[in-house]
Design a protein around this motif. Structure first.
Motif: not given
Length: 638
Positions: A469-490
């Motif tokens: 997602t691309w937040h309009p007020k923050l002007n920042q791009v959020f992307a979630t990643v992961g696999d079977k061992k780990e997960g995070a939000t960039h």
């Protein structure tokens, strides 16, 4: 002097002291989150590459930088990019762009800014042009041959991707993401059955979540959505009941589950199978839409968790139950869209007396499961993402065929979604990792105007990109990643063009521990736990304990089982050393183990019949003589 000292005594000691500048700490914080150069991109929308300047102040956004491509048709000499503009520092300590060179003319020094350069058309007349530069050229002023080399004003929105932070905490794929409308709190759900809440205002550089929840034990979190007022949020897991939480993570209620033995889904009070997606109405604060594997879409009223407002059954080619994989509202909350398991896309207009018959029915939308749908703000464009590795753009005014199909976008997760940029000139979506691929998870950006791929941004080298997602007020791009061992939000951001959000917590160092934070851990002694004050156990328990102790109970030795000699069995083929030596020497021979038991008994039969001693004489007078049948083997031989 005495009066001055008396006045000075009325103020605190820190009054008038110079405060230390925080610019250095901000520079160091953003320098630590600087993204490394990724693979080559195909767009000039990306920010300029990292270059070396004499001061890092310009990199953290204290001075907004500009690009040469932002100014077309005007004079490029009046503006300079950050790559070409160096920061100078003279003896007086002034920081800023270099001063214009001094020009001497007739032994006079020019004071003030330099004259604006001359225009190309007026070079022969030697007449300087005074005033601001000309406005940028538009499409009508440019020939068709030169249109490809210019960037229109609509394409000047840059992607904030110079810096990056990572919100960690999950142990598996982060499959759900929701950012509230103000951009202060972030929700992330994962396949590890947990939901984490992050607050930018209360978070420091450690980037730790302030609350962790498990909505439903043993069920993955599939979808998250904030209410229009951001005071509550919806959590959809793999169970048949969606839950509502308040802003602080306290449970407000969960919707009722339907009766699985009722055949008609319209007569059930709720979903009977796992919910696949859910979204809050963007305009009404009490209306929620959910879709389920039972083949229905349902509209709920948050004020009453036991009843539903509407049940929608999608149109199918054949009677039966086909799961609804995704659902979404438009920006006005007047239309809903559902991605059906047979690959069709169906849209319903909410109006008085409406039913399950769709207003727009795209029968062959995708060849595989639909994982994401997104309306444009004007309601004319629809984005659809599928596990057939495609992203399709539909014009709802003519939905017979898509406007554009972007293929070769691997997708292995049922929550991969498309999204728009704040000005809706860019379209972004994530890709999954393939087994034979050498590239990691990518975030692809497409231009809506020309419907072409603009750039591919590498997010993770070993994980897939799911939600974005691309937040309009923050002007920042959020992307979630992961696999079977780990997960995070960039979170991708640019200190120059982004606001709040990641910038608020990156430069906030963790609070230093003081003497007041030291707490002595008290040692609590329970009097009843000490042997002196412990109650004596009952006699029954004492007897049971004594029976288990072989010494107190005088328990006899267990009988010997198995072969042995002299009633004892030892580990050395005998309990005594002499027995072992005699056996090894052959002086003690035990042949009874090799004999047949029947033959061993019958060898005493003749002695027992001739000289009976114990049992046979007692029954001699009363016991009849046994008469056995003679064998016929001799007669047969004759």
């Amino acid at each position: 002097m005495e009066e001055d000292e008396a006045i000075r005594a009325q103020f605190p000691l820190s009054f008038g002291k110079k405060t230390k500048s925080q610019s250095h700490s901000i520079v160091a914080a953003h320098a630590a989150t600087r993204r490394q150069p990724t693979s080559p991109t195909s767009s000039s929308l990306l920010p300029a590459p990292n270059t070396t300047v004499k001061s890092n102040i310009r990199q953290v956004g204290l001075f907004p930088y500009r690009k040469k491509s932002d100014f077309k048709g005007g004079n490029e000499q009046t503006t300079s990019s950050v790559e070409e503009e160096e920061v100078s520092q003279d003896d007086s300590g002034l920081i800023g762009p270099p001063r214009p060179p001094l020009t001497l003319n007739d032994d006079e020094v020019m004071v003030g800014p330099p004259r604006p350069p001359m225009n190309d058309d007026d070079e022969d007349e030697d007449v300087p042009i005074i005033g601001p530069p000309r406005p940028p050229m538009v499409e009508s002023d440019v020939d068709e041959d030169e249109d490809d080399g210019l960037m229109m004003p609509d394409d000047l929105f840059r992607i904030p991707m110079t810096n990056e932070i990572v919100l960690k905490g999950h142990s598996k794929v982060v499959s759900a993401l929701a950012v509230d409308h103000s951009g202060s709190r972030v929700l992330s759900g994962s396949y590890d059955y947990t939901l984490r809440m992050y607050d930018f205002q209360g978070m420091n550089a450690k980037l730790q979540s302030f609350r962790q929840l498990e909505p439903f034990e043993g069920h993955q979190v599939r979808s998250l959505s904030w209410s229009p007022s951001a005071d509550r949020f919806l959590c959809v897991s793999g169970s048949a009941q969606a839950k509502i939480y308040d802003r602080d993570g306290l449970t407000l209620g969960e919707f009722i589950k339907g009766d699985m033995y009722i055949r008609d889904l319209k007569n059930t009070k709720g979903h009977i199978s796992g919910i696949t997606a859910g979204e809050w109405n963007p305009k009404e604060k009490n209306t929620i839409l959910t879709s389920s594997e039972d083949g229905s879409l349902r509209i709920w009223d948050v004020s009453d968790f036991k009843t539903q407002k509407q049940v929608i059954k999608p149109k199918l080619a054949r009677p039966g139950r086909v799961p609804v994989n995704y659902c979404a509202w438009d920006h006005e909350g007047k239309r809903i869209v559902g991605g059906i398991g047979d690959g069709s896309i169906q849209i319903w207009n909410i109006k008085p007396g409406w039913g399950s018959r769709p207003d727009i029915h795209i029968t062959k939308g995708h060849e595989d499961e639909i994982t994401g749908l997104k309306f444009s703000s004007d309601g004319q464009i629809l984005l659809s993402r599928s596990m057939d590795n495609t992203l399709k753009i539909w014009d709802l005014r003519n939905s017979k065929s898509p406007l554009k199909v972007f293929d070769d976008l691997p997708n292995n997760y049922a929550q991969t979604n498309p999204a728009f940029s704040p000005d809706e000139q860019l379209i972004l979506t994530g890709t999954s990792i393939e087994r034979e691929s050498t590239t990691g998870g990518l975030l692809c950006f497409f231009g809506r105007k020309k419907l072409q791929l603009l750039s591919k941004v590498g997010i993770s080298s070993n994980c897939s990109v799911i939600c974005c997602t691309w937040h309009p007020k923050l002007n920042q791009v959020f992307a979630t990643v992961g696999d079977k061992k780990e997960g995070a939000t960039h979170i991708l951001y640019d200190p120059c063009i982004s606001k709040r959000g990641a910038l608020a917590c990156v430069a906030r160092a963790p609070r230093k521990r003081s003497v007041d934070d030291f707490v002595i851990q008290p040692v609590i002694h329970n009097p009843h736990a000490l042997p002196l004050f412990r109650d004596q156990p009952s006699r029954k328990r004492q007897r049971e304990k004594a029976m288990k102790d072989p010494l107190m109970s005088h328990k006899p030795e267990l009988p010997v089982t198995g072969p042995g000699h002299g009633g004892r069995v030892g580990t050395t083929k005998g309990s005594l050393l002499t027995q072992y030596l005699l056996k090894q020497g052959g002086m003690i021979k035990e042949t009874w183990m090799d004999e047949d038991p029947r033959e061993a008994i019958l060898k005493y039969a003749d002695a027992a019949s001739k000289d009976p001693k114990f049992i046979a004489p007692a029954y001699a007078e009363t016991q009849p003589e046994p008469v056995f049948a003679k064998s016929d083997s001799e007669e047969e031989d004759k």
